[in-house]
Design a protein around this motif. Structure first.
Motif, PDB file in Angstrom:
ATOM      1  N   LEU A 282      39.166  46.881  -1.741  1.00 43.39           N
ATOM      2  CA  LEU A 282      39.342  46.969  -3.192  1.00 43.39           C
ATOM      3  C   LEU A 282      38.624  48.197  -3.754  1.00 43.39           C
ATOM      4  N   TYR A 283      39.317  48.895  -4.650  1.00 45.36           N
ATOM      5  CA  TYR A 283      38.801  50.116  -5.261  1.00 45.36           C
ATOM      6  C   TYR A 283      39.078  50.073  -6.758  1.00 45.36           C
ATOM      7  N   LEU A 284      38.223  50.703  -7.530  1.00 43.32           N
ATOM      8  CA  LEU A 284      38.508  50.943  -8.941  1.00 43.32           C
ATOM      9  C   LEU A 284      38.771  52.431  -9.105  1.00 43.32           C
ATOM     10  N   VAL A 285      39.779  52.765  -9.897  1.00 39.15           N
ATOM     11  CA  VAL A 285      40.097  54.164 -10.191  1.00 39.15           C
ATOM     12  C   VAL A 285      40.294  54.304 -11.692  1.00 39.15           C
ATOM     13  N   LYS A 286      39.965  55.477 -12.218  1.00 42.57           N
ATOM     14  CA  LYS A 286      40.217  55.754 -13.630  1.00 42.57           C
ATOM     15  C   LYS A 286      41.716  55.831 -13.833  1.00 42.57           C
ATOM     16  N   GLY A 287      42.169  55.308 -14.958  1.00 42.54           N
ATOM     17  CA  GLY A 287      43.589  55.322 -15.258  1.00 42.54           C
ATOM     18  C   GLY A 287      44.042  56.645 -15.864  1.00 42.54           C
ATOM     19  N   LYS A 288      45.347  56.794 -15.927  1.00 42.66           N
ATOM     20  CA  LYS A 288      45.972  57.962 -16.551  1.00 42.66           C
ATOM     21  C   LYS A 288      46.751  57.484 -17.770  1.00 42.66           C
TER      22      LYS A 288
ATOM     23  N   CYS B  84      42.307  51.167 -13.042  1.00 45.95           N
ATOM     24  CA  CYS B  84      43.179  50.390 -12.162  1.00 45.95           C
ATOM     25  C   CYS B  84      42.349  49.747 -11.056  1.00 45.95           C
ATOM     26  N   LEU B  85      42.759  48.572 -10.637  1.00 44.10           N
ATOM     27  CA  LEU B  85      42.244  47.958  -9.424  1.00 44.10           C
ATOM     28  C   LEU B  85      43.245  48.304  -8.339  1.00 44.10           C
ATOM     29  N   ALA B  86      42.825  49.142  -7.395  1.00 42.68           N
ATOM     30  CA  ALA B  86      43.685  49.529  -6.276  1.00 42.68           C
ATOM     31  C   ALA B  86      43.276  48.704  -5.065  1.00 42.68           C
ATOM     32  N   TYR B  87      44.251  48.373  -4.233  1.00 46.34           N
ATOM     33  CA  TYR B  87      43.975  47.498  -3.092  1.00 46.34           C
ATOM     34  C   TYR B  87      44.860  47.878  -1.910  1.00 46.34           C
ATOM     35  N   THR B  88      44.378  47.514  -0.732  1.00 45.03           N
ATOM     36  CA  THR B  88      45.177  47.732   0.471  1.00 45.03           C
ATOM     37  C   THR B  88      44.743  46.782   1.576  1.00 45.03           C
ATOM     38  N   ASP B  89      45.714  46.370   2.356  1.00 45.61           N
ATOM     39  CA  ASP B  89      45.422  45.636   3.590  1.00 45.61           C
ATOM     40  C   ASP B  89      45.647  46.563   4.788  1.00 45.61           C
ATOM     41  N   GLY B  90      45.840  47.858   4.495  1.00 40.55           N
ATOM     42  CA  GLY B  90      46.056  48.863   5.529  1.00 40.55           C
ATOM     43  C   GLY B  90      47.512  49.232   5.723  1.00 40.55           C
ATOM     44  N   THR B  91      48.420  48.512   5.048  1.00 47.08           N
ATOM     45  CA  THR B  91      49.851  48.802   5.163  1.00 47.08           C
ATOM     46  C   THR B  91      50.391  49.268   3.819  1.00 47.08           C
ATOM     47  N   LYS B  92      51.514  49.972   3.832  1.00 44.98           N
ATOM     48  CA  LYS B  92      52.123  50.422   2.579  1.00 44.98           C
ATOM     49  C   LYS B  92      52.582  49.220   1.741  1.00 44.98           C
ATOM     50  N   ASP B  93      53.175  48.229   2.401  1.00 53.11           N
ATOM     51  CA  ASP B  93      53.638  47.040   1.670  1.00 53.11           C
ATOM     52  C   ASP B  93      52.496  46.230   1.077  1.00 53.11           C
ATOM     53  N   GLY B  94      51.327  46.305   1.680  1.00 54.05           N
ATOM     54  CA  GLY B  94      50.167  45.552   1.206  1.00 54.05           C
ATOM     55  C   GLY B  94      49.222  46.381   0.362  1.00 54.05           C
ATOM     56  N   SER B  95      49.720  47.490  -0.173  1.00 49.01           N
ATOM     57  CA  SER B  95      48.894  48.380  -0.991  1.00 49.01           C
ATOM     58  C   SER B  95      49.509  48.536  -2.366  1.00 49.01           C
TER      59      SER B  95
ATOM     60  N   THR C 230      49.705  55.618 -11.824  1.00 48.47           N
ATOM     61  CA  THR C 230      49.023  55.470 -13.110  1.00 48.47           C
ATOM     62  C   THR C 230      47.504  55.559 -12.983  1.00 48.47           C
ATOM     63  N   GLY C 231      47.018  55.909 -11.779  1.00 48.85           N
ATOM     64  CA  GLY C 231      45.579  56.028 -11.568  1.00 48.85           C
ATOM     65  C   GLY C 231      45.211  57.380 -10.979  1.00 48.85           C
TER      66      GLY C 231
END
Length: 138
Positions: free
Chosen positions: A64-70, A76-87, A47-48
């Motif tokens: 933490l990242y901000l992305v324009k929505g669709k 959207c607030l996008a986030y990651t701890d470096g893993t797929k489960d934590g993103s 959705t981003g």
């Protein structure tokens, strides 16, 4: 009659000079290399718009990242701890969103920026992102 026309013209000029000025946006300016979303995040935000991402900072082990929505989403607030489960991402159709993670870390985004200072225990990650509660038990 002349006096009213002059006053009306002056009012129009003043209104056009004051104009509607929108507040700064996290999407203003040139995108930098550091704004690039990690691939693991790009895969989990349907959705981003990943090409619009802007890096906001790091808190509690999350980038933490901000992305324009669709579609109906404004951003959207996008986030990651470096893993797929934590993103992932949390999106909003309005000017703000609040996200709470399982470890109780909580982040709030105000797309127009925050008008107040962070309360005790809160952390200002960027002009637009604030950590409102720290992680617990980590």
């Amino acid at each position: 009659m002349k006096r009213f026309v002059s006053a009306g013209a002056a009012t129009v000029v003043l209104l056009s000079l004051s104009g509607c000025v929108s507040p700064p946006s996290p999407f203003d300016g040139e995108r930098k290399a550091s704004d690039q979303l990690p691939a693991v995040v790009s895969e989990v935000i349907p959705t981003g718009d990943a090409s619009s991402s802007r890096y906001q900072g790091k808190a509690d082990g999350r980038e933490l990242y901000l992305v324009k929505g669709k579609g109906d989403y404004q951003f959207c607030l996008a986030y990651t701890d470096g893993t797929k489960d934590g993103s992932g991402a949390s999106c909003s159709g309005g000017p703000w969103v609040k996200v709470t993670f399982p470890d109780q870390a909580e982040f709030e985004v105000q797309l127009h920026g925050f008008a107040d200072k962070p309360a005790d225990g809160q952390k200002q990650v960027s002009k637009w992102v604030r950590q409102t509660a720290p992680a617990r038990g980590t």
